[in-house]
Design a protein around this motif. Structure first.
Motif, PDB file in Angstrom:
ATOM      1  N   PRO A 293       0.804  -1.237   0.000  1.00  0.00           N
ATOM      2  CA  PRO A 293       0.000   0.000   0.000  1.00  0.00           C
ATOM      3  C   PRO A 293       0.828   1.273   0.000  1.00  0.00           C
ATOM      4  O   PRO A 293       0.464   2.249  -0.660  1.00  0.00           O
ATOM      5  CB  PRO A 293      -0.827  -0.130   1.291  1.00  0.00           C
ATOM      6  N   GLU A 294       1.957   1.298   0.733  1.00  0.00           N
ATOM      7  CA  GLU A 294       2.741   2.531   0.801  1.00  0.00           C
ATOM      8  C   GLU A 294       3.345   2.897  -0.554  1.00  0.00           C
ATOM      9  O   GLU A 294       3.576   4.074  -0.847  1.00  0.00           O
ATOM     10  CB  GLU A 294       3.849   2.412   1.855  1.00  0.00           C
ATOM     11  N   GLN A 298       2.243   6.337  -4.091  1.00  0.00           N
ATOM     12  CA  GLN A 298       3.217   7.239  -4.719  1.00  0.00           C
ATOM     13  C   GLN A 298       3.467   6.950  -6.196  1.00  0.00           C
ATOM     14  O   GLN A 298       4.233   7.681  -6.832  1.00  0.00           O
ATOM     15  CB  GLN A 298       4.560   7.128  -3.988  1.00  0.00           C
ATOM     16  N   ILE A 299       2.844   5.920  -6.740  1.00  0.00           N
ATOM     17  CA  ILE A 299       3.248   5.463  -8.067  1.00  0.00           C
ATOM     18  C   ILE A 299       3.005   6.488  -9.169  1.00  0.00           C
ATOM     19  O   ILE A 299       3.677   6.451 -10.202  1.00  0.00           O
ATOM     20  CB  ILE A 299       2.539   4.137  -8.443  1.00  0.00           C
ATOM     21  N   MET A 330     -10.545   8.827 -15.294  1.00  0.00           N
ATOM     22  CA  MET A 330     -10.094   8.455 -13.959  1.00  0.00           C
ATOM     23  C   MET A 330      -9.248   7.199 -14.073  1.00  0.00           C
ATOM     24  O   MET A 330      -9.458   6.373 -14.968  1.00  0.00           O
ATOM     25  CB  MET A 330     -11.291   8.164 -13.035  1.00  0.00           C
ATOM     26  N   ILE A 331      -8.297   7.044 -13.154  1.00  0.00           N
ATOM     27  CA  ILE A 331      -7.493   5.822 -13.108  1.00  0.00           C
ATOM     28  C   ILE A 331      -7.412   5.351 -11.674  1.00  0.00           C
ATOM     29  O   ILE A 331      -7.234   6.163 -10.752  1.00  0.00           O
ATOM     30  CB  ILE A 331      -6.091   6.038 -13.718  1.00  0.00           C
ATOM     31  N   GLU A 332      -7.564   4.055 -11.472  1.00  0.00           N
ATOM     32  CA  GLU A 332      -7.479   3.455 -10.140  1.00  0.00           C
ATOM     33  C   GLU A 332      -6.590   2.226 -10.211  1.00  0.00           C
ATOM     34  O   GLU A 332      -6.469   1.588 -11.263  1.00  0.00           O
ATOM     35  CB  GLU A 332      -8.870   3.083  -9.625  1.00  0.00           C
ATOM     36  N   VAL A 333      -5.976   1.908  -9.084  1.00  0.00           N
ATOM     37  CA  VAL A 333      -5.048   0.782  -9.045  1.00  0.00           C
ATOM     38  C   VAL A 333      -5.347  -0.076  -7.828  1.00  0.00           C
ATOM     39  O   VAL A 333      -5.708   0.424  -6.769  1.00  0.00           O
ATOM     40  CB  VAL A 333      -3.580   1.278  -9.014  1.00  0.00           C
ATOM     41  N   GLY A 334      -5.241  -1.382  -8.024  1.00  0.00           N
ATOM     42  CA  GLY A 334      -5.325  -2.339  -6.935  1.00  0.00           C
ATOM     43  C   GLY A 334      -4.181  -3.328  -7.077  1.00  0.00           C
ATOM     44  O   GLY A 334      -3.803  -3.690  -8.194  1.00  0.00           O
ATOM     45  N   SER A 335      -3.596  -3.735  -5.952  1.00  0.00           N
ATOM     46  CA  SER A 335      -2.420  -4.598  -6.049  1.00  0.00           C
ATOM     47  C   SER A 335      -2.284  -5.461  -4.805  1.00  0.00           C
ATOM     48  O   SER A 335      -2.649  -5.043  -3.702  1.00  0.00           O
ATOM     49  CB  SER A 335      -1.161  -3.738  -6.228  1.00  0.00           C
ATOM     50  N   ARG A 336      -1.756  -6.673  -5.012  1.00  0.00           N
ATOM     51  CA  ARG A 336      -1.456  -7.594  -3.920  1.00  0.00           C
ATOM     52  C   ARG A 336       0.006  -8.016  -4.027  1.00  0.00           C
ATOM     53  O   ARG A 336       0.441  -8.474  -5.084  1.00  0.00           O
ATOM     54  CB  ARG A 336      -2.351  -8.840  -3.973  1.00  0.00           C
ATOM     55  N   SER A 337       0.740  -7.813  -2.938  1.00  0.00           N
ATOM     56  CA  SER A 337       2.158  -8.161  -2.944  1.00  0.00           C
ATOM     57  C   SER A 337       2.461  -9.359  -2.055  1.00  0.00           C
ATOM     58  O   SER A 337       3.606  -9.786  -1.961  1.00  0.00           O
ATOM     59  CB  SER A 337       2.998  -6.964  -2.477  1.00  0.00           C
TER      60      SER A 337
END
Length: 356
Positions: A293-294, A298-299, A330-337
């Motif tokens: 998330p951190e 900032q991406i 609009m742009i949205e991002v979701g991510s799993r690390s």
């Protein structure tokens, strides 16, 4: 109500306010009364600093009056109403001033952040203008040598095809230089009505010969003839930057990039439903390492990169963000690390244009 509001280790804000009002009503002289007014003023500032809402402040005052009415019911009501207006005014004024200071501080921080972003973008423009001329010279050399090589390979069908692809790539590189100069000189792109799938296919053709063989790309069109008002180069640049980032997140083991375009209203739900009103959605999802998330916060910042200092400029996603905003999207991002299902998914929502 606010009997649980923080004041200090021994008293709540309500208890303190009741004591202030009671002391002010029964003050023997003006000096003592002024001390209580000063304390009411300080209490108002503390309430604002503790993020107590205006409604809670009013409730605090009402509750204090109820407690006072039970404690000192023989005091004439006229005296109570007249005298209590002063401490209430002091507390409210202090609360309002402190609240205003907080808003000004937040606004100042917001302005400073936007100024920093503006300075970064100005630096990007200077950089683009500085390299564009030299880049154009390099492209000219490539085209010249390609044409001479083509003359030597007149009898080779495969050689001629390779030369043709080099020429096409150089032409696209020249278009990129033009867009860099337009960006540096603040020249707006020229949008045209186009089917969004067309520039996506062109970008994927270029990617197919540049990405590693261990990267698989799947492109799905959920709805046909989805038109947008955009410069074709903007859509190509958007797709290429997102896909290159996705590919890098999956190296060296490789993986899959899923690209999907369709009408948002027909295919998107859940958290994204607020963007579905006659919008086109563009999805780019990968099976890479994902982002915590951190990092996700900032991406889109210019020059922010998770790569080694020599491995990335930090401009790719900031350019994507700028393109999407310039198109009214609009742009949205979701991510799993972590876990067994890592990866990142970008969803771009663009206004749909009438096809004619």
């Amino acid at each position: 109500m606010p009997s649980s509001l923080p004041y200090d280790s021994d008293k709540s804000a309500l208890e303190r306010y009741v004591r202030i009002l009671d002391g002010f009503i029964n003050a023997k002289d003006n000096y003592i009364a002024e001390d209580y007014l000063t304390e009411a003023f300080e209490l108002g500032r503390e309430l604002a600093r503790n993020a107590i809402s205006p409604d809670e402040v009013v409730g605090l005052h009402d509750e204090a009056l109820i407690q006072l009415s039970h404690r000192d019911f023989e005091t004439p009501i006229g005296k109570v109403v007249h005298r209590l207006s002063k401490p209430l005014l002091e507390m409210s004024m202090a609360y309002g001033l402190a609240f205003r200071e907080q808003i000004e501080q937040r606004y100042e921080a917001f302005v400073n952040e936007r100024l920093l972003q503006s300075n970064k973008l100005e630096a990007i423009g200077t950089l683009a203008a500085g390299i564009a001329h030299d880049f154009n010279n390099i492209i000219g050399s490539i085209i010249g040598f390609a044409e001479m090589t083509g003359d030597l390979l007149a009898d080779s069908r495969q050689g001629q095809e390779n030369i043709r692809q080099i020429s096409i790539a150089c032409s696209r590189a020249h278009d990129l230089v033009v867009r860099m100069l337009s960006f540096a000189r603040q020249i707006p792109a020229t949008p045209i009505l186009l089917d969004i799938a067309d520039p996506i296919r062109e970008a994927l053709t270029m990617l197919s010969v540049t990405l590693d063989a261990c990267i698989q790309i799947n492109f799905s069109i959920m709805d046909e003839h989805l038109c947008v008002m955009a410069d074709p180069g903007q859509i190509q640049q958007l797709i290429m930057n997102l896909c290159i980032n996705a590919a890098e997140s999956m190296m060296p083991r490789g993986g899959r990039i899923d690209i999907e375009v369709g009408l948002a209203r027909g295919h998107i739900a859940g958290d994204f439903s607020k963007h579905c009103n006659n919008n086109i959605y563009l999805l780019v999802a990968d099976t890479g390492s994902g982002m915590p998330p951190e990092i996700q916060k900032q991406i889109f910042d210019p020059f922010f990169t998770t790569k080694a200092p020599s491995g990335g400029s930090g401009l790719g996603l900031s350019v994507v963000y700028g393109i999407v905003k310039s198109l009214g999207g609009m742009i949205e991002v979701g991510s799993r690390s972590t876990g067994g299902d890592t990866g990142t998914e970008f969803r771009v929502f663009l206004p749909r244009a009438a096809s004619g």
